[in-house]
Design a protein around this motif. Structure first.
Motif, mmCIF file in Angstrom:
data_model
loop_
_atom_site.group_PDB
_atom_site.id
_atom_site.type_symbol
_atom_site.label_atom_id
_atom_site.label_comp_id
_atom_site.label_asym_id
_atom_site.label_seq_id
_atom_site.Cartn_x
_atom_site.Cartn_y
_atom_site.Cartn_z
ATOM 1 N N SER A 3 0.860 -1.182 0.000
ATOM 2 C CA SER A 3 0.000 0.000 0.000
ATOM 3 C C SER A 3 0.896 1.233 0.000
ATOM 4 C CB SER A 3 -0.904 -0.001 1.230
ATOM 5 O OG SER A 3 -0.096 0.083 2.371
ATOM 6 N N LYS A 4 0.305 2.372 -0.251
ATOM 7 C CA LYS A 4 1.102 3.600 -0.291
ATOM 8 C C LYS A 4 0.924 4.398 1.006
ATOM 9 C CE LYS A 4 2.118 4.363 -5.134
ATOM 10 N NZ LYS A 4 1.850 3.050 -5.645
ATOM 11 N N LEU A 5 1.889 5.260 1.239
ATOM 12 C CA LEU A 5 1.851 6.138 2.414
ATOM 13 C C LEU A 5 2.298 7.532 1.978
ATOM 14 C CD1 LEU A 5 1.829 6.746 5.528
ATOM 15 C CD2 LEU A 5 4.210 5.949 5.565
ATOM 16 N N VAL A 6 1.542 8.528 2.404
ATOM 17 C CA VAL A 6 1.976 9.912 2.213
ATOM 18 C C VAL A 6 2.106 10.523 3.602
ATOM 19 C CG1 VAL A 6 1.396 12.184 1.284
ATOM 20 C CG2 VAL A 6 0.847 10.119 -0.030
ATOM 21 N N ALA A 7 3.330 10.939 3.947
ATOM 22 C CA ALA A 7 3.577 11.491 5.284
ATOM 23 C C ALA A 7 4.051 12.927 5.145
ATOM 24 C CB ALA A 7 4.626 10.656 6.017
ATOM 25 N N GLY A 8 3.402 13.815 5.872
ATOM 26 C CA GLY A 8 3.826 15.217 5.878
ATOM 27 C C GLY A 8 4.894 15.430 6.937
ATOM 28 N N ASN A 9 5.897 16.209 6.581
ATOM 29 C CA ASN A 9 6.919 16.616 7.547
ATOM 30 C C ASN A 9 6.769 18.125 7.719
ATOM 31 O OD1 ASN A 9 9.180 17.254 9.018
ATOM 32 N ND2 ASN A 9 10.632 16.867 7.349
ATOM 33 N N TRP A 10 6.150 18.521 8.825
ATOM 34 C CA TRP A 10 5.881 19.949 9.023
ATOM 35 C C TRP A 10 7.147 20.739 9.341
ATOM 36 C CZ3 TRP A 10 0.831 20.639 12.453
ATOM 37 C CH2 TRP A 10 -0.261 20.149 11.741
ATOM 38 N N ARG A 34 -8.509 5.326 -0.977
ATOM 39 C CA ARG A 34 -8.353 3.873 -1.135
ATOM 40 C C ARG A 34 -6.889 3.507 -1.337
ATOM 41 N NH1 ARG A 34 -9.693 3.596 -5.760
ATOM 42 N NH2 ARG A 34 -10.633 5.626 -6.081
ATOM 43 N N GLY A 35 -6.407 2.537 -0.578
ATOM 44 C CA GLY A 35 -5.077 1.978 -0.804
ATOM 45 C C GLY A 35 -3.931 2.881 -0.419
ATOM 46 N N ASP A 228 6.555 4.070 -3.226
ATOM 47 C CA ASP A 228 5.348 3.683 -2.479
ATOM 48 C C ASP A 228 4.727 4.860 -1.733
ATOM 49 O OD1 ASP A 228 5.903 0.972 -3.231
ATOM 50 O OD2 ASP A 228 7.455 0.954 -1.688
ATOM 51 N N GLY A 229 4.875 6.048 -2.306
ATOM 52 C CA GLY A 229 4.299 7.218 -1.662
ATOM 53 C C GLY A 229 5.366 8.259 -1.431
ATOM 54 N N GLN A 250 -3.620 7.090 -4.255
ATOM 55 C CA GLN A 250 -4.671 6.071 -4.217
ATOM 56 C C GLN A 250 -4.459 4.979 -5.245
ATOM 57 O OE1 GLN A 250 -8.927 7.331 -3.240
ATOM 58 N NE2 GLN A 250 -8.174 8.933 -4.599
ATOM 59 N N SER A 251 -4.963 3.777 -4.935
ATOM 60 C CA SER A 251 -4.824 2.690 -5.899
ATOM 61 C C SER A 251 -5.997 2.725 -6.880
ATOM 62 C CB SER A 251 -4.781 1.349 -5.200
ATOM 63 O OG SER A 251 -5.819 1.261 -4.271
#
Ligand code: PEP
Length: 251
Positions: A3-10, A34-35, A228-229, A250-251
């Motif tokens: 699955s994918k991940l989007v992480a914000g770094n503030w 989704r995904g 993967d994001g 999203q997938s």
């Protein structure tokens, strides 16, 4: 299938009032994704606020750094157990700004990685080369050294409960993004290097790309087979940008 991940770094941005507005918009704008998972890694003082706002939502949260020590006389430091008290899921370790501005070497980063996992949290391990290193054609050696420090200390199996982020230093906060192919080449190198130790770990590991990811380039980066994001700096502070990037995963 990863699955994918989007992480914000503030980074060192935020404020009680503006965080509330930003998080409300992000929660609403990413509902039903989704995904793909979304997360925000915030400055320590905002963890209680973020915990209370995001607990009932689908967004995860985390910190941007952690002490390698469990506890003790380390004035100004924050332990992984303290981050666990605020239900952090992720901790960024080895961000290039920490390596460059606070002289964190790869062994220290590996100790931070271990401290994070010992407290039950997931490290997001950042690796990446400077412009000089890329131009000197030593990108792979640099990344291998950063990766191997963790593998040597903890064994390759430790990577199974982690996330990696390839962040070319020359692309961070500069508006200069790696091309999808440049990023893919390094992601493939990372995955192959881990596969030489353990194919299952390599196949299942999420490897994010970071470095000037924006709403207008996220989709083409995330379409690459080994990406993967994203780990998102500046654009994670702008609701519309961050939401579009999350949607692109999203997938
Ligand atoms: C980062 O800080 O990890 C980062 C990738 O920043 P930016 O997206 O602003 O380049």
């Amino acid at each position: 299938m990863r699955s994918k991940l989007v992480a914000g770094n503030w980074k060192m941005h935020g404020g009680i009032a503006q965080n509330r507005v930003l998080l409300d918009l992000i929660v609403t704008g990413t509902t039903g994704l989704r995904g793909a998972d979304c997360a925000v890694c915030v400055p320590y003082p905002y963890l209680p606020q973020v915990q209370s706002l995001l607990q009932p939502t689908h967004i995860f949260w985390g910190a941007q750094n952690v002490s390698q020590h469990e506890k003790g006389a380390y004035t100004g430091e924050v332990s992984a157990a303290m981050l666990a008290d605020f239900a952090c899921r992720y901790v960024i370790v080895g961000h290039s700004e920490r390596r460059a501005l606070y002289a964190e070497d790869s062994h220290t980063v590996a100790l931070k990685f271990r401290a994070t996992q010992t407290a039950g949290l997931t490290p997001i391990l950042c690796v990446g080369e400077t412009l000089e290193q890329r131009e000197a054609a030593v990108t792979e050696q640099v990344i291998a050294e950063q990766l191997d420090a963790v593998i040597e200390l903890l064994g390759v199996s430790a990577l199974a409960k982690s996330v990696l982020a390839y962040e070319p230093v020359w692309a961070i906060g500069t508006g200069k993004t790696a091309t999808p192919q440049q990023a893919q080449d390094v992601h493939a190198f990372i995955r192959n290097r881990i596969a030489a130790h353990d194919i299952k770990v390599a196949t299942e590991l999420q490897v994010l790309y970071g470095g000037s990811v924006k709403a207008n380039n996220a989709a083409e980066l995330f379409a690459m087979p080994d990406i993967d994001g994203g780990l998102i700096g500046g654009a994670s502070l702008v609701a519309d940008e961050f939401i579009t990037i999350c949607r692109a995963a999203q997938s």
